[in-house]
Design a protein around this motif. Sequence first.
Motif, PDB file in Angstrom:
ATOM      1  N   ILE A   1       0.843  -1.205   0.000  1.00 49.80           N
ATOM      2  CA  ILE A   1       0.000   0.000   0.000  1.00 49.80           C
ATOM      3  C   ILE A   1       0.869   1.242   0.000  1.00 49.80           C
ATOM      4  O   ILE A   1       0.627   2.203  -0.741  1.00 49.80           O
TER       5      ILE A   1
ATOM      6  N   LEU B   1       1.707   6.671  -6.780  1.00 46.49           N
ATOM      7  CA  LEU B   1       0.595   7.505  -7.237  1.00 46.49           C
ATOM      8  C   LEU B   1       0.877   8.979  -7.013  1.00 46.49           C
ATOM      9  O   LEU B   1       0.656   9.819  -7.886  1.00 46.49           O
TER      10      LEU B   1
ATOM     11  N   TYR C   1       3.474  10.252  -9.381  1.00 46.44           N
ATOM     12  CA  TYR C   1       2.956  10.412 -10.730  1.00 46.44           C
ATOM     13  C   TYR C   1       2.073  11.639 -10.836  1.00 46.44           C
ATOM     14  O   TYR C   1       2.154  12.405 -11.800  1.00 46.44           O
ATOM     15  N   LEU C   2       1.198  11.830  -9.837  1.00 43.59           N
ATOM     16  CA  LEU C   2       0.248  12.932  -9.936  1.00 43.59           C
ATOM     17  C   LEU C   2       0.939  14.277  -9.885  1.00 43.59           C
ATOM     18  O   LEU C   2       0.467  15.251 -10.447  1.00 43.59           O
ATOM     19  N   LEU C   3       2.038  14.357  -9.164  1.00 42.84           N
ATOM     20  CA  LEU C   3       2.697  15.648  -9.055  1.00 42.84           C
ATOM     21  C   LEU C   3       3.824  15.790 -10.049  1.00 42.84           C
ATOM     22  O   LEU C   3       4.653  16.689  -9.905  1.00 42.84           O
ATOM     23  N   THR C   4       3.854  14.918 -11.040  1.00 45.59           N
ATOM     24  CA  THR C   4       4.836  14.954 -12.134  1.00 45.59           C
ATOM     25  C   THR C   4       6.242  15.220 -11.619  1.00 45.59           C
ATOM     26  O   THR C   4       6.937  16.115 -12.078  1.00 45.59           O
TER      27      THR C   4
ATOM     28  N   LYS D   1       5.657  23.577  -6.981  1.00 50.88           N
ATOM     29  CA  LYS D   1       6.256  22.262  -7.021  1.00 50.88           C
ATOM     30  C   LYS D   1       7.161  21.952  -5.830  1.00 50.88           C
ATOM     31  O   LYS D   1       7.039  20.885  -5.266  1.00 50.88           O
TER      32      LYS D   1
ATOM     33  N   LEU E   1       4.939  21.060  -2.863  1.00 57.91           N
ATOM     34  CA  LEU E   1       4.278  19.757  -2.896  1.00 57.91           C
ATOM     35  C   LEU E   1       5.278  18.632  -2.728  1.00 57.91           C
ATOM     36  O   LEU E   1       4.980  17.617  -2.091  1.00 57.91           O
TER      37      LEU E   1
END
Lengths: 308, 82
Positions: free
Chosen positions: A192, A199, A202-205, A280, A283
């Motif tokens: 998990i 995830l 990936y979402l925050l490139t 960026k 995050l």
Amino acid sequence: MDLPHHGYRPTKTRARAPPPSADPLLFDDTSSSQPAMNSQGYYTPGYSMAAPIGGPQVDPAGNNLFADPMANAAMMYGSTLANQGKDMVNKEISRFMSMNKLKYFFAVDTRYVVKKLMLLMFPYTHQDWEVRYHRDTPMTPRHDVNAPDLYIPTMAFITYILLAGMALGIQQRFSPEVLGLCASTALVWIIIEVLVMLLSLYLLTVHTDLSTFDLLAYSGYKYVAMILTVLSGLLFGSDGYFVALAWSSCAIMFFIARSLKMKILSSLSTDSMGAGASAKPRLRLYITVATAAFQPFIIYWLTSHLVR
Amino acid sequence: MAFTLYSLIQAAILCVNAVAVLHEERFLSKIGWGVDQSVGGFGDEPGVKVQVMTLIRSVRTVMRVPLIAVNSVCIVLLLLFG
């Protein structure tokens, strides 16, 4: 005790070649004349001249084993089957994960393991956290202390399961199912965590070179902290458990934060725009801090029921 | 809580099913998450929303057929073994 392997040790599984278990019915019909004569033809020169003619089956020292030509033929057949099976398994597995990448993570030696374990428990004095490269490929763990490896997490996972069994046994709460349950719970939490990390990256490139195995390695280092807390909980009771929990949580948080900072936060592009650059790094900082802060909770969750 | 690998598989199947039932034109376009609203600026900054939309779209495209098979197998197994 049947421990789950989960594909972490391909070399070990392959090293144990399966002994051929030939069905005698397979060779019954043809056993009358020909294979016996052929095998006899192999054996007698081997015994008399003591020179290997037919290859692997001529062994003058192994009298008892090769006295029976049917067993020898069975062994040849079985080893052919084993080789075919091995090739097929290799082909299938290498479709999903590349073995070379996995071999990189297991290229460790004793010095590296000792230094890494000391680093995991006391990372405050380590100065240089950069992963060293050697002509564009990261150096193997043998040459670089900062490189992640999968050997320590694997060993720590298995040690943790054994320790859990021992702790439960000391409290008279042991049964074999509990061991499997403990193992699968810990494994599921790791999966998990790796999925959530993938995830969020990936979402925050975030363009890093962190592969899945790297994340697995960094997540697996918390098992060392869990082992330490369970051990001190067993040796010194509840007070020792909480002291060790605090110490190892801080150490693991520091270690993960420093290691991931190198990988995530420092991969900013040099020509990022002004408006984008402010979002960026924040995050990415959140990701690093959240990953580090998650560790103590999971350490507590997975070990508190072992040390009452 | 005591997880087993089977509960992880169950959770994964349920999550993928949840993503697969989000209809493109009936729902996602209505809330501004459709595929035509995702072609954004060039640059290197897709943004979180565009990434989520791309992820939903690719999961729906890739997992459509395997989900049929996996769901059928699950239904049959649950009917047989409870």
